[in-house]
Design a protein around this motif. Structure first.
Motif, short mmCIF file in Angstrom:
data_model
loop_
_atom_site.label_atom_id
_atom_site.label_comp_id
_atom_site.label_asym_id
_atom_site.label_seq_id
_atom_site.Cartn_x
_atom_site.Cartn_y
_atom_site.Cartn_z
N LYS A 1 -4.74 12.69 -9.55
CA LYS A 1 -4.05 11.73 -10.41
C LYS A 1 -4.93 11.30 -11.59
CE LYS A 1 -3.47 8.73 -7.11
NZ LYS A 1 -4.07 9.43 -5.96
N THR A 2 -6.14 10.88 -11.26
CA THR A 2 -7.03 10.43 -12.33
C THR A 2 -7.37 11.58 -13.28
OG1 THR A 2 -7.92 8.76 -10.87
CG2 THR A 2 -9.23 9.29 -12.79
N THR A 3 -7.54 12.77 -12.72
CA THR A 3 -7.82 13.94 -13.56
C THR A 3 -6.68 14.15 -14.55
OG1 THR A 3 -9.04 14.91 -11.73
CG2 THR A 3 -8.38 16.39 -13.50
N ASN B 1 -5.59 10.49 -1.80
CA ASN B 1 -6.90 10.48 -2.47
C ASN B 1 -7.31 11.90 -2.85
OD1 ASN B 1 -7.85 7.93 -0.25
ND2 ASN B 1 -7.68 7.70 -2.43
N GLY B 2 -7.82 12.03 -4.07
CA GLY B 2 -8.37 13.31 -4.49
C GLY B 2 -7.33 14.35 -4.84
N1 LIG Z 1 -16.33 15.09 -12.37
C1 LIG Z 1 -15.85 15.89 -11.41
N2 LIG Z 1 -16.46 17.06 -11.14
C2 LIG Z 1 -15.99 17.88 -10.19
N3 LIG Z 1 -14.90 17.62 -9.44
C3 LIG Z 1 -14.24 16.47 -9.66
C4 LIG Z 1 -14.69 15.54 -10.66
N4 LIG Z 1 -13.84 14.49 -10.65
C5 LIG Z 1 -12.91 14.75 -9.71
N5 LIG Z 1 -13.15 15.93 -9.10
C6 LIG Z 1 -12.33 16.56 -8.04
O1 LIG Z 1 -11.02 16.68 -8.52
C7 LIG Z 1 -10.08 16.37 -7.52
C8 LIG Z 1 -9.12 15.31 -8.03
O2 LIG Z 1 -9.81 14.09 -8.27
P1 LIG Z 1 -9.11 12.82 -8.90
O3 LIG Z 1 -10.17 11.83 -9.21
O4 LIG Z 1 -8.23 13.26 -9.99
O5 LIG Z 1 -8.23 12.30 -7.68
P2 LIG Z 1 -7.25 11.04 -7.57
O6 LIG Z 1 -5.90 11.57 -7.31
O7 LIG Z 1 -7.43 10.16 -8.74
O8 LIG Z 1 -7.79 10.33 -6.25
P3 LIG Z 1 -7.82 8.78 -5.86
O9 LIG Z 1 -6.50 8.45 -5.31
O10 LIG Z 1 -8.87 8.72 -4.80
O11 LIG Z 1 -8.19 8.00 -7.07
C9 LIG Z 1 -10.88 15.94 -6.30
O12 LIG Z 1 -10.91 17.02 -5.42
C10 LIG Z 1 -12.27 15.67 -6.83
O13 LIG Z 1 -13.23 16.06 -5.88
#
Ligand SMILES: Nc1ncnc2c1ncn2[C@@H]1O[C@H](COP(=O)(O)OP(=O)(O)OP(=O)(O)O)[C@@H](O)[C@H]1O
Ligand SMILES: [Mg+2]
Lengths: 348, 296
Positions: free
Chosen positions: A70-72, A66-67
């Motif tokens: 990936k989504t970014t 998590n975090g």
């Molecule tokens: N809009 C935002 N503003 C600031 N920081 C953000 C924002 N969106 C995500 N982050 C930060 O960027 C990092 C990556 O987030 P992301 O959503 O890409 O994770 P993820 O791999 O998709 O996680 P998950 O498996 O929980 O979906 C995290 O540390 C999060 O706190």
């Protein structure tokens, strides 16, 4: 839409492990990023110098805690957010510059579905389809119906989306991604909230789409799922790419780091088996009921790893009755935990 | 699940036609006018002329006390309503233009982008790909459509109420001349058009505010708050020098369409000012929206 001839995924799971570790990446990757970096306001790097290559025709699993970003990454690939540094190419064109040309060929499910609660499921699809300037309005109704059928929502299509359950929303989100034949499907946790039948159907759907030549890029936490459907995978942690390759290679890599893997012998004569194995240099022997396990000597110890066939022959020769014999292949879960660490807490 | 039917469905090569782009506009307009919220706003707008008409009717029933005569703009017509129902159209537009109409526009414009961002549907529209500029244009066009529909709703409701409660007949213009009823109705239509055009500026401001946040409510409230503030500033004598640049300053100029000949001076200033507001805030909205990170 004329599909380019799908290069069959090299090193599919069915083939022998390590079949193509040295095979060069296919000429035209569907997704290719160079040093892709994103710092959100606040400064911390959410994605840090990502070099990702997704081969055409692959089912690509995108893993990470998590975090980890990936989504970014997916948002940058889809042109929703600007990269702080680095570049991304999707279907051979730079993103976000070529979005108008590229995105009609891409279906996406990003961080869960988002629907208009006051519209019916069918009207939601009509609306998303109308937003695509490359979608033919004359075939809209037919394509909407097919997409609804494909995700098993035909019966609930007239219901207001606000009254949908989580899984139904997820299915409708998938249907929106399937409104057109796509070259690339980007699915961020597609089975989130689905019942077991739903998950099976999605897996079947992904396989079916892949067979038609669609490249599927899928992020998930469900390692079983990735292991079952993906040909390739990448693992991220704390914004960085740790490894990428075919699923078979990834498992093999981990086996390598643990010498040549863990040998397991099932036998009614465990004590004798242990003695013979020890003579042949097998270490860390453990006996449990009728099973003997141990580490094969590897090149790391400066020894030549024994041929498994010879080892088996030696056991049989020594009168040990062998029921089962082989090395355990690391599961993707082993790979994942080894690469990203055991810790449960989300990196801050 | 249907086997691979989908890939055959699109076997015909897709060559986008320019006209397909209008699909989003049609979808947006249909969706907006099917929402309960929009219908409620229109119901409120339609209700105002009925209230005004009934109030005037009751007032005259009690014996006319000669109240409400004179003043600028709106109230000038109100004394005429009892003689001619057509004047209820002018009165109602004068009553709704300072607040009810722009407030309704503020709700629609403020929610346009921010509401989609809040619900997350914005990201799916953008990957469809709607195109940021195209989506913004569609949202603005829909808001302007609402300006026109809202104004016409007030006008038609006023005309219906006026015809029911009062006699209809020749229209005596502000300059004293009389024109036949048919021409009076044409003037009423022209006035509705002028009122709708007066709202172009607020619509652009609302759209810009909508690109700044991911909360539809915040954007709506800010637009309406700004409207009230500017309306108050427009009445303070100390601020006379800046008042000609405030967007509501020439709103009541539509009354000049009821003169013979029509005074174009203030009307032209109004339309020019609205165009400037639309250009400035439209550009600001575009600059903001095309560079914004869509993280919701
Ligand atoms: N809009 C935002 N503003 C600031 N920081 C953000 C924002 N969106 C995500 N982050 C930060 O960027 C990092 C990556 O987030 P992301 O959503 O890409 O994770 P993820 O791999 O998709 O996680 P998950 O498996 O929980 O979906 C995290 O540390 C999060 O706190
Ligand atoms: Mg995520």
């Amino acid at each position: 839409m004329p599909q380019p001839p799908a290069t069959r995924p090299d090193g599919a799971r069915a083939s022998a492990p390590g079949a193509g570790p040295a095979s060069p990446p296919p000429a035209d990757p569907v997704i290719e990023t160079r040093g892709l970096t994103k710092a959100y306001r606040g400064g911390q790097l959410a994605v840090d110098g990502l070099d990702l290559v997704v081969p055409r025709g692959s089912v690509f699993g995108f893993l990470g805690p998590n975090g980890c970003g990936k989504t970014t990454t997916i948002r940058m690939l889809m042109g929703l957010i600007d990269a702080t540094a680095g570049s991304a190419r999707v279907l051979g064109s730079p993103m976000p510059a070529a979005g108008r040309r590229v995105l009609p060929k891409v279906g996406a499910l990003i961080e869960g579905p988002a629907l208009y609660g006051f519209l019916s499921g069918r009207d939601n699809l009509r609306r998303f389809d109308a937003a695509d300037p490359a979608a033919d309005p004359r075939t809209r109704e037919r394509r909407v119906d097919q997409a609804l059928q494909r995700v098993g929502l035909a019966a609930a299509a007239g219901k207001k989306a606000r009254a949908y359950s989580l899984g139904m929303k997820q299915r409708l989100g998938l249907a929106a991604a399937l409104l057109q034949p796509r070259e690339l499907l980007v699915l961020d946790e597609p089975t989130n909230g689905l019942d077991p039948q739903g998950m099976r159907e999605i897996r079947a759907l992904v396989r079916e789409l892949a067979a038609d030549g669609t490249t599927v890029f899928l992020s998930s936490h469900l390692l079983d799922e990735i292991e079952q459907v993906c040909t390739h995978a990448a693992v991220m942690a704390r914004g960085r790419l740790i490894t990428q390759g075919t699923v078979a290679d990834l498992s093999a890599t981990v086996l390598d780091t643990r010498a040549s893997g863990r040998l397991t012998v099932t036998t009614p004569d465990p004590a004798d088996a242990a003695r013979v194995l020890k003579e042949h240099g097998v270490t860390e022997l453990q006996l449990t009921d009728d099973r003997v396990t141990g580490d094969l000597p590897g090149a790391a110890d400066g020894q030549v790893p024994p041929d498994l066939a010879d080892l088996n022959a030696a056991l049989v020769h020594a009168g040990v009755r062998v029921r089962a014999f082989g090395t355990e292949r690391a599961s993707l879960e082993d790979v994942f935990v080894q690469l990203t660490g055991e810790g449960f807490d989300v990196a801050g | 699940m249907s086997q691979a039917e989908l890939s055959q469905a699109g076997a015909a090569p897709r060559s986008p036609r320019p006209l397909w782009s209008l699909g989003l506009l049609r979808s947006e307009i249909t969706m907006t006018f099917r929402r309960w919220r929009t219908l409620a706003l229109l119901a409120v707008l339609a209700g105002v002329p009925v209230l005004v008409g009934v109030a005037v009717r009751i007032e005259t029933g009690r014996g006319r006390s000669g109240g409400g005569g004179g003043g600028e703009g709106g109230p000038a017509f109100i004394s005429q309503v009892t003689n001619n129902g057509v004047f209820l159209v002018f009165t109602s537009l004068a009553v709704t233009l300072p607040f009810f109409l722009p407030m309704a526009i503020g709700v629609i414009a403020g929610d346009s982008i921010a509401g989609e961002a809040h619900g997350g549907t914005l990201r799916y529209l953008l990957v469809a790909p709607a195109g940021r500029t195209r989506l913004l244009l569609v949202k603005y066009a829909t808001t302007l459509t609402f300006c026109l529909v809202g104004t016409l709703t007030v006008a038609l409701s006023a005309l219906a109420t006026g015809a029911l409660l009062f006699p209809l007949g020749e229209v005596t213009l502000l300059s004293g001349t009389s024109i036949p009823l048919a021409e009076g109705l044409l003037r009423a239509l022209a006035i509705a058009g002028a009122v709708a055009l007066s709202l172009v500026g607020v619509a652009a401001i609302g759209l810009f505010l909508s690109t700044l946040t991911t909360s539809g409510i915040a954007a709506m409230a800010t637009t309406v708050g700004l409207l009230i503030t500017v309306q108050i500033l427009d009445t303070l004598p100390q601020l006379e020098t800046i008042q000609p640049y405030l967007f509501p300053h020439y709103w009541l100029s539509f009354a000049d369409l009821l003169r013979d000949p029509v005074y174009w001076d203030q009307l032209a200033k109004n339309f020019g000012l609205q165009a400037v507001y639309a250009a400035v805030f439209g550009t600001a909205a575009w600059a903001r929206f095309t560079t914004r990170d869509i993280t919701a």
